[in-house]
Design an enzyme around this catalytic site. Structure first.
Site, PDB file in Angstrom:
ATOM      1  N   ASN A 174     -10.997   1.440   2.892  1.00 46.06           N
ATOM      2  CA  ASN A 174     -10.489   1.285   1.517  1.00 46.06           C
ATOM      3  C   ASN A 174     -11.347   0.398   0.631  1.00 46.06           C
ATOM      4  O   ASN A 174     -11.592   0.705  -0.535  1.00 46.06           O
ATOM      5  CB  ASN A 174      -9.062   0.718   1.541  1.00 46.06           C
ATOM      6  CG  ASN A 174      -8.038   1.832   1.563  1.00 46.06           C
ATOM      7  OD1 ASN A 174      -8.404   2.999   1.468  1.00 46.06           O
ATOM      8  ND2 ASN A 174      -6.780   1.484   1.700  1.00 46.06           N
ATOM      9  N   TRP A 218     -20.863   9.926 -20.387  1.00 51.95           N
ATOM     10  CA  TRP A 218     -21.342   9.875 -19.005  1.00 51.95           C
ATOM     11  C   TRP A 218     -22.767  10.438 -18.934  1.00 51.95           C
ATOM     12  O   TRP A 218     -23.095  11.388 -19.638  1.00 51.95           O
ATOM     13  CB  TRP A 218     -20.432  10.706 -18.094  1.00 51.95           C
ATOM     14  CG  TRP A 218     -18.997  10.276 -18.083  1.00 51.95           C
ATOM     15  CD1 TRP A 218     -17.953  10.922 -18.674  1.00 51.95           C
ATOM     16  CD2 TRP A 218     -18.435   9.108 -17.469  1.00 51.95           C
ATOM     17  NE1 TRP A 218     -16.780  10.238 -18.464  1.00 51.95           N
ATOM     18  CE2 TRP A 218     -17.051   9.112 -17.724  1.00 51.95           C
ATOM     19  CE3 TRP A 218     -18.972   8.050 -16.725  1.00 51.95           C
ATOM     20  CZ2 TRP A 218     -16.190   8.118 -17.270  1.00 51.95           C
ATOM     21  CZ3 TRP A 218     -18.121   7.058 -16.271  1.00 51.95           C
ATOM     22  CH2 TRP A 218     -16.749   7.090 -16.541  1.00 51.95           C
ATOM     23  N   GLU A 236       0.835  -1.207   0.000  1.00 49.12           N
ATOM     24  CA  GLU A 236       0.000   0.000   0.000  1.00 49.12           C
ATOM     25  C   GLU A 236       0.873   1.262   0.000  1.00 49.12           C
ATOM     26  O   GLU A 236       0.531   2.262  -0.630  1.00 49.12           O
ATOM     27  CB  GLU A 236      -0.925   0.024   1.234  1.00 49.12           C
ATOM     28  CG  GLU A 236      -1.976  -1.064   1.263  1.00 49.12           C
ATOM     29  CD  GLU A 236      -2.900  -1.017   0.054  1.00 49.12           C
ATOM     30  OE1 GLU A 236      -3.394   0.075  -0.275  1.00 49.12           O
ATOM     31  OE2 GLU A 236      -3.118  -2.068  -0.570  1.00 49.12           O
ATOM     32  N   TRP A 267     -15.992  10.062 -13.305  1.00 47.74           N
ATOM     33  CA  TRP A 267     -15.140   9.853 -12.127  1.00 47.74           C
ATOM     34  C   TRP A 267     -14.668  11.186 -11.533  1.00 47.74           C
ATOM     35  O   TRP A 267     -14.419  11.287 -10.332  1.00 47.74           O
ATOM     36  CB  TRP A 267     -13.936   8.968 -12.452  1.00 47.74           C
ATOM     37  CG  TRP A 267     -13.014   9.481 -13.518  1.00 47.74           C
ATOM     38  CD1 TRP A 267     -13.045   9.194 -14.861  1.00 47.74           C
ATOM     39  CD2 TRP A 267     -11.903  10.397 -13.355  1.00 47.74           C
ATOM     40  NE1 TRP A 267     -12.050   9.868 -15.522  1.00 47.74           N
ATOM     41  CE2 TRP A 267     -11.326  10.606 -14.631  1.00 47.74           C
ATOM     42  CE3 TRP A 267     -11.356  11.047 -12.258  1.00 47.74           C
ATOM     43  CZ2 TRP A 267     -10.230  11.434 -14.846  1.00 47.74           C
ATOM     44  CZ3 TRP A 267     -10.255  11.885 -12.451  1.00 47.74           C
ATOM     45  CH2 TRP A 267      -9.710  12.069 -13.748  1.00 47.74           C
ATOM     46  N   TRP A 307       2.113   1.677  -3.492  1.00 47.67           N
ATOM     47  CA  TRP A 307       1.052   2.253  -4.335  1.00 47.67           C
ATOM     48  C   TRP A 307       1.067   3.780  -4.216  1.00 47.67           C
ATOM     49  O   TRP A 307       0.895   4.512  -5.202  1.00 47.67           O
ATOM     50  CB  TRP A 307      -0.330   1.749  -3.901  1.00 47.67           C
ATOM     51  CG  TRP A 307      -0.824   0.522  -4.600  1.00 47.67           C
ATOM     52  CD1 TRP A 307      -0.955  -0.721  -4.072  1.00 47.67           C
ATOM     53  CD2 TRP A 307      -1.297   0.420  -5.966  1.00 47.67           C
ATOM     54  NE1 TRP A 307      -1.464  -1.590  -5.016  1.00 47.67           N
ATOM     55  CE2 TRP A 307      -1.692  -0.920  -6.174  1.00 47.67           C
ATOM     56  CE3 TRP A 307      -1.419   1.338  -7.014  1.00 47.67           C
ATOM     57  CZ2 TRP A 307      -2.189  -1.366  -7.400  1.00 47.67           C
ATOM     58  CZ3 TRP A 307      -1.911   0.892  -8.243  1.00 47.67           C
ATOM     59  CH2 TRP A 307      -2.291  -0.440  -8.428  1.00 47.67           C
TER      60      TRP A 307
END
Length: 427
Positions: free
Chosen positions: A316, A281, A250, A334, A253
Site C-alpha cells: 500500500n 497532463w 482501512e 491518473w 476506507w
C-alpha cells in the site's frame, strides 16, 4: 420448483447472506455462478483473477458434491443465461447479494426485470459491506465526501448494532444436479502463474507499527479475499475490531470509496473535483511505458511496479509512491495509471482503485493536497532504509546498468506545482 442462489463476488458458503436467506425458505436450492463474458472479454487470457475464481468455484462444487448436489456454472451474458435458465428450470425465487458498481447495478436491474416478468420472486441482500451506501449519510441525507466524518458516523452506527455471523446451514436442501465446473480452457482462459496468497490476520496486532514498511510481512493480503468474497466482511470486522483501529480504518476506507462511487458514478471517468479539469497532463507514452515496466531510475518506484507485474500485488505505501510519481513527476493523467492497476491488481476493486488514484493525483473527494509531492528518495529513507524491498525487486539498482532517474525530483516537483496552479486558474 427450485430457488436459485446466484453467486457473484461472494464465493463462499460460510456467512453468505443470500444463501442463508434462501435456505430458510425450506425449498430446494440450486447454487449458480455465471462467468460473465461482458467482463471476461476485456481480460488477458492468463488473468490471475480468473484462475483464482475458477479454483474457488472448484472448491465450492466439491463441497456441494459431498451434499449430493453441485455448482451450476454457466458462461455468457448474464441476461441471456437467465433467459435460458427460465426455460430449463421451474424457478420460484432468486436470491443474490447486492453489488454497488455501475455495471453491476445495471446488470442486476435488467435480470430482476426479466425474472419478475416471468413471475419469479427476486430477493437481493446486503452482504459485502457492513453498511450500504445509503446507510451512512449526513444529517441532511446527503453522502459524505470527506473520510473522517464518514468514519466517525460509521463507527457510531457500528457500535449501536450487533453483528451476526451465521456459520452453519442445513445439508439436505441442495438440489441434486449433474454438473461439473468447466475447465479454464473451456471458458477461453489458461492457468496463470500468479498465485493468490491466503490472508493472514496475525499481522493485525502490530499493524500500526509495520504497515508502512514494504520489506516486512506487515499486511494481511486480505483485500483480494474481500474483493471476491471468499471471506465474510462481518467475520473479519468481528476479529479485528478491538485489535487495531488502524486496520479497521482501512476497512472503513473500502466502504467510503464504495459509497462515493455509488453516489457519484461520474468519478469512473472524471475528476471528482471539477476545478482540476484544466490540468494539462503531459501524457508522454514512452515515459508511461518506463513507469509500467519499473524502469524510472527511482528504485522504490521500480520495485513497486516490478512487484505488481510479477505478483499482481503491491504494498500500500508503495502504491501511493508509484501513483504520486506518475501523476506529479511525469504529469501523466491518473486515469492511465488507474487503468494499468485495474489490469494487473489481484485485488482490483473499481471504487478503491479509483478513489486512491484520485487521492494521489489530488483530484479526488478526500484528496492529498495537490502541492504534496512524494519525494521517492525520502520515502526510501523512511520506509526501506536497509533497502531490503528494493534489493528484492531491483537487484541491479547499484550497478552501472541501472537506468539514471528519468526526471529530476526538484524540477519535476516545481513543474507539477506550476501545472496544477495554472490548471486550477484556467478552469
Amino acid at each position: 420448483m427450485i430457488n436459485i442462489v446466484w453467486l457473484r463476488r461472494d464465493l463462499r458458503f460460510t456467512d453468505n447472506t443470500a444463501l442463508n436467506k434462501a435456505l430458510k425458505t425450506g425449498k430446494e436450492i440450486l447454487v449458480l455462478f455465471i462467468f460473465d463474458t461482458n467482463i471476461l472479454d476485456e481480460l488477458a487470457k492468463d488473468d490471475a483473477r480468473v484462475t483464482f475464481i475458477h479454483r474457488q468455484l472448484t472448491k465450492l462444487d466439491k463441497e456441494l458434491k459431498e451434499m449430493n448436489s453441485g455448482l451450476l456454472v454457466k458462461t455468457g451474458e448474464p441476461l441471456k443465461v437467465w433467459q435460458d435458465l427460465i426455460k430449463e428450470f421451474e424457478i420460484g425465487e432468486v436470491h443474490f447479494n447486492r453489488d454497488y458498481e455501475p455495471y453491476a447495478t445495471e446488470r442486476d436491474d435488467q435480470v430482476q426485470q426479466l425474472l419478475q416478468k416471468n413471475g419469479i420472486s427476486v430477493f437481493s441482500h446486503k452482504d459485502q459491506v457492513i453498511f450500504e451506501p445509503h446507510e451512512v449519510l449526513k444529517g441532511d441525507g446527503t453522502p459524505y465526501t470527506v473520510f473522517t466524518p464518514f468514519k466517525n458516523k460509521w463507527l457510531e452506527h457500528f457500535e449501536a448494532q450487533q453483528i451476526k455471523v451465521e456459520e452453519k446451514f442445513a445439508t439436505d436442501s441442495f438440489a441434486s444436479i449433474d454438473s461439473s465446473v468447466p475447465t479454464l480452457e473451456e471458458i477461453g482462459f489458461q492457468k496463470s502463474d500468479i498465485e493468490v496468497q491466503d490472508y493472514d490476520l496475525s499481522v493485525v496486532k502490530n499493524y500500526s507499527d509495520t504497515r508502512n514498511f514494504p520489506a516486512i510481512h506487515g499486511t494481511s493480503n486480505l483485500s483480494v479475499h474481500l474483493r471476491f468474497g471468499t471471506v465474510s466482511i462481518r467475520q473479519i470486522v468481528q476479529q479485528v475490531y478491538k485489535q487495531s483501529p488502524d486496520f479497521l480504518s482501512e476497512l472503513v476506507w473500502r466502504e467510503f470509496f464504495m459509497q462515493i462511487l455509488f453516489h457519484f458514478p461520474r468519478v469512473v471517468n472524471e475528476n471528482f473535483r471539477a476545478k482540476y479539469n484544466g490540468i494539462q497532463w503531459r501524457n508522454n507514452e514512452k515515459e508511461f511505458e518506463h513507469w509500467c515496466k519499473g524502469e524510472t531510475g527511482y528504485p522504490i518506484v521500480d520495485a513497486g511496479m516490478r512487484e505488481l507485474n510479477k505478483t499482481g500485488y503491491m504494498h500500500n505505501r508503495v502504491r501511493m509512491i508509484t501513483a504520486s510519481f506518475l501523476c506529479k513527476h511525469l504529469l501523466i493523467d491518473w486515469r492511465w495509471g488507474e487503468a494499468y492497476f485495474a489490469k494487473k491488481l489481484l485485488d482490483f476493486e473499481l471504487s478503491s482503485n479509483n478513489g486512491n488514484w484520485q487521492w494521489a493525483a489530488g483530484t479526488g473527494c478526500d484528496a492529498a493536497p495537490y502541492f504534496r509531492v512524494f519525494n521517492p528518495t525520502e520515502q526510501v529513507k523512511k520506509f526501506d532504509k536497509e533497502m531490503h524491498y528494493i534489493k528484492k525487486w531491483v537487484p541491479e539498482f547499484q550497478e552501472l546498468s541501472y537506468s539514471a532517474p528519468m526526471v529530476d525530483h526538484k524540477m519535476a516537483r516545481n513543474r507539477a506545482l506550476e501545472t496544477y496552479k495554472k490548471g486550477i486558474a484556467d478552469n
